[in-house]
Scaffold this motif. Structure first.
Motif, mmCIF file in Angstrom:
data_model
loop_
_atom_site.group_PDB
_atom_site.id
_atom_site.type_symbol
_atom_site.label_atom_id
_atom_site.label_comp_id
_atom_site.label_asym_id
_atom_site.label_seq_id
_atom_site.Cartn_x
_atom_site.Cartn_y
_atom_site.Cartn_z
ATOM 1 N N MET A 1 -14.015 -7.624 6.958
ATOM 2 C CA MET A 1 -13.048 -6.754 7.634
ATOM 3 C C MET A 1 -12.568 -7.402 8.931
ATOM 4 O O MET A 1 -13.228 -8.263 9.485
ATOM 5 N N LYS A 2 -11.438 -6.907 9.400
ATOM 6 C CA LYS A 2 -10.868 -7.370 10.662
ATOM 7 C C LYS A 2 -10.931 -6.242 11.684
ATOM 8 O O LYS A 2 -10.819 -5.066 11.338
ATOM 9 N N TYR A 3 -11.102 -6.644 12.956
ATOM 10 C CA TYR A 3 -11.197 -5.680 14.048
ATOM 11 C C TYR A 3 -10.335 -6.175 15.204
ATOM 12 O O TYR A 3 -10.372 -7.360 15.550
ATOM 13 N N VAL A 4 -9.590 -5.264 15.809
ATOM 14 C CA VAL A 4 -8.770 -5.606 16.973
ATOM 15 C C VAL A 4 -9.523 -5.204 18.236
ATOM 16 O O VAL A 4 -9.968 -4.056 18.371
ATOM 17 N N GLY A 5 -9.673 -6.159 19.150
ATOM 18 C CA GLY A 5 -10.278 -5.876 20.450
ATOM 19 C C GLY A 5 -9.252 -6.071 21.544
ATOM 20 O O GLY A 5 -8.493 -7.048 21.522
ATOM 21 N N VAL A 6 -9.207 -5.153 22.490
ATOM 22 C CA VAL A 6 -8.250 -5.210 23.603
ATOM 23 C C VAL A 6 -9.017 -5.196 24.912
ATOM 24 O O VAL A 6 -9.973 -4.425 25.080
ATOM 25 N N ASP A 7 -8.613 -6.054 25.835
ATOM 26 C CA ASP A 7 -9.167 -6.060 27.193
ATOM 27 C C ASP A 7 -8.037 -5.786 28.174
ATOM 28 O O ASP A 7 -7.131 -6.607 28.325
ATOM 29 N N ILE A 8 -8.070 -4.622 28.829
ATOM 30 C CA ILE A 8 -7.096 -4.298 29.875
ATOM 31 C C ILE A 8 -7.645 -4.866 31.175
ATOM 32 O O ILE A 8 -8.494 -4.258 31.833
ATOM 33 N N GLY A 9 -7.199 -6.059 31.532
ATOM 34 C CA GLY A 9 -7.710 -6.748 32.706
ATOM 35 C C GLY A 9 -6.859 -6.514 33.935
ATOM 36 O O GLY A 9 -5.801 -5.879 33.880
ATOM 37 N N THR A 10 -7.310 -7.052 35.053
ATOM 38 C CA THR A 10 -6.611 -6.846 36.317
ATOM 39 C C THR A 10 -5.194 -7.369 36.276
ATOM 40 O O THR A 10 -4.253 -6.697 36.702
ATOM 41 N N THR A 11 -5.012 -8.562 35.730
ATOM 42 C CA THR A 11 -3.685 -9.168 35.708
ATOM 43 C C THR A 11 -3.107 -9.311 34.305
ATOM 44 O O THR A 11 -1.894 -9.375 34.143
ATOM 45 N N ARG A 12 -3.971 -9.395 33.281
ATOM 46 C CA ARG A 12 -3.479 -9.566 31.907
ATOM 47 C C ARG A 12 -4.177 -8.593 30.974
ATOM 48 O O ARG A 12 -5.355 -8.289 31.142
#
Length: 472
Positions: A1-12
């Motif tokens: 399976m595939k999984y999407v990970g998101v990081d809401i960082g300070t600048t990006r």
């Protein structure tokens, strides 16, 4: 399976796709995290952050082959809070975690409930921001239906939640100042000290929990199937540690970026020493372990001095700095690890050039990192035999040389630049399957050769003398 990970960082804001069959990241994308500079300092439009996340995810999944991802998971900076109205929209711009408003309340907190604040709480904790909002934006706080973190708001928007359904995981909650780490519960008196009431707080969940299903009205913009789980992963630095395989008590991790996060994992929550250096404790993103943590403003200071000195060719700068000898011609740089970032240079001569000054700053940051690691070892009673480091600065030869010379035990780096987003994806895998891969390879950093090692030992001794004289 595939999984999407998101990081809401300070600048990006970064999005990655982890393919469990191939055991690697197969796609990634990034967008600038929205920020505006106003009379109240740097702020974010929370709705714009939601759009940014959706667009980054859509780009990352655009050219995937085979079955679509099975879940989307969110990691984020933790201290930024959203006041959510009855209609589910934000009532105010979000003060960034580095916005100085509210920090005045951290110096000498007083009044009912102040005794329930964490000892030596980080001035960036949400409780001080909330106190500022209560005093300067009382109407909006009175209209607030829920207070949640930026990640909780984004997750709620992706899942189509009403305000009463909003959540916050233990990892993000650990950075609020109104969360009791040992018991995993809210501290209502701390919220009341800040000027709100316990009814505005969201539902607490374990990190790595599926908090809802992707709503049909946002799934098309994200490029994902409606109805897949939306997972609340945790604080981005700690998701980065998880992504790099840091999962056992006693393991040490350094996340190098805009700020440099140091942590050691423990199986029991340490008791902070009120007389010792400030350290933060919290729940790790696996929902089982605890961490002891300190931040060092390395990236902020480094970028500030680059701009101040007009140095734009960083590749050439790194090459020239690495060519210089340890010691920076006698210049020393003392870093303030807590509070507003500052760097004090000593013994700067009239002939000192910009390259030497930047090397002295890099050495000073390495020495400050060494002191931070010392304080964490003292707080946990553990002496890790190895430390893992991740982040863009770890690619620089001088950074690796300096940290290998000043780190107790073995130092390893990883070749996964988006470790926080990967950690979020792996926590989605764990939420759906009960287990998570550990796909990141670690690379030992060799210690400096004998002559350089001896020079660095002399440099360390000179900094130790300076620190002792500062303390006295």
């Amino acid at each position: 399976m595939k999984y999407v990970g998101v990081d809401i960082g300070t600048t990006r804001t970064k999005a990655v796709v982890y393919d469990a069959e191939r055991r690697r990241v197969t796609a990634e994308a990034a967008r600038p995290t929205p920020v505006e500079h106003t009379g109240d300092g740097p702020v974010r439009d929370a709705a714009a952050v939601v759009r940014t996340v959706a667009d980054a995810v859509a780009e990352a999944v655009r050219d995937l082959d085979g079955p679509p991802p099975a879940a989307v998971s969110l990691a984020s900076l933790s201290e930024e809070i959203v006041l959510v109205g009855a209609d589910g929209s934000p009532l105010l711009p979000v003060l960034t975690w580095y916005n100085p408003l509210g920090r005045e309340y951290a110096d000498h907190p007083a009044g009912p409930g102040a005794d329930r604040l964490p000892a030596g709480a980080d001035p960036s904790f949400s409780v001080f921001t909330l106190r500022w909002l209560a005093e300067h934006r009382p109407r909006q706080l009175k209209e607030t239906e829920r207070v949640t973190g930026l990640a909780g708001f984004v997750a709620g928007q992706l899942a189509g939640h009403r305000p009463g359904e909003l959540t916050m995981d233990w990892s993000h909650a650990s950075r609020t100042g109104w969360f009791d780490v040992p018991t995993g519960t809210w501290i209502t008196p701390a919220v009341e000290w800040a000027g709100a009431h316990g009814g505005v707080l969201p539902r607490l969940v374990r990190p790595g929990t599926a908090v809802g299903a992707l709503a049909a009205d946002v799934s098309e913009r994200c490029g994902l199937p409606a109805g897949i789980p939306v997972v609340s992963a945790g604080h981005d630095h700690f998701c980065g540690a998880y992504g790099c395989g840091i999962r056992q008590p006693g393991e040490s991790f350094v996340s190098a970026g805009t700020s440099e996060a140091h942590l050691i994992l423990t199986d029991t929550p340490p008791v902070p020493d009120p007389g010792g250096p400030r350290t933060d404790i919290g729940r790790f993103v696996d929902g089982e372990l605890f961490y002891v943590h300190r931040n060092l403003p390395s990236g902020h200071l480094y970028q500030h001095w680059l701009r101040l000195l007009g140095l734009t060719d960083q590749d050439r700068l790194h090459e020239l700095m690495a060519a210089g000898p340890p010691g920076s011609d006698g210049i020393r740089c003392l870093i303030t690890p807590d509070g507003p970032p500052s760097a004090d240079f000593l013994h700067v001569g009239i002939g000192t050039d910009r390259i030497t000054l930047m090397r002295a700053l890099s050495e000073g940051l390495a020495m400050a990192s060494r002191e931070v690691s010392r304080s964490l070892r003292a707080a946990t009673g553990r002496r890790p035999t190895r430390s893992v480091a991740a982040g863009v600065p770890t690619r620089q030869p001088l950074w690796r040389e300096l940290r290998a010379a000043t780190t107790a035990g073995e130092l390893l780096t990883v070749d996964q630049p988006e470790s926080a987003a990967l950690g979020a994806a792996l926590l989605a895998q764990r939420a759906l399957t009960g287990r998570a891969d550990s796909p990141v390879r670690r690379h030992p950093v060799p210690a400096p050769e004998a002559d350089k090692a001896a020079a660095y030992q002399r440099l360390i001794a000179s900094y130790d003398r300076l620190l002792r004289s500062e303390a006295s």
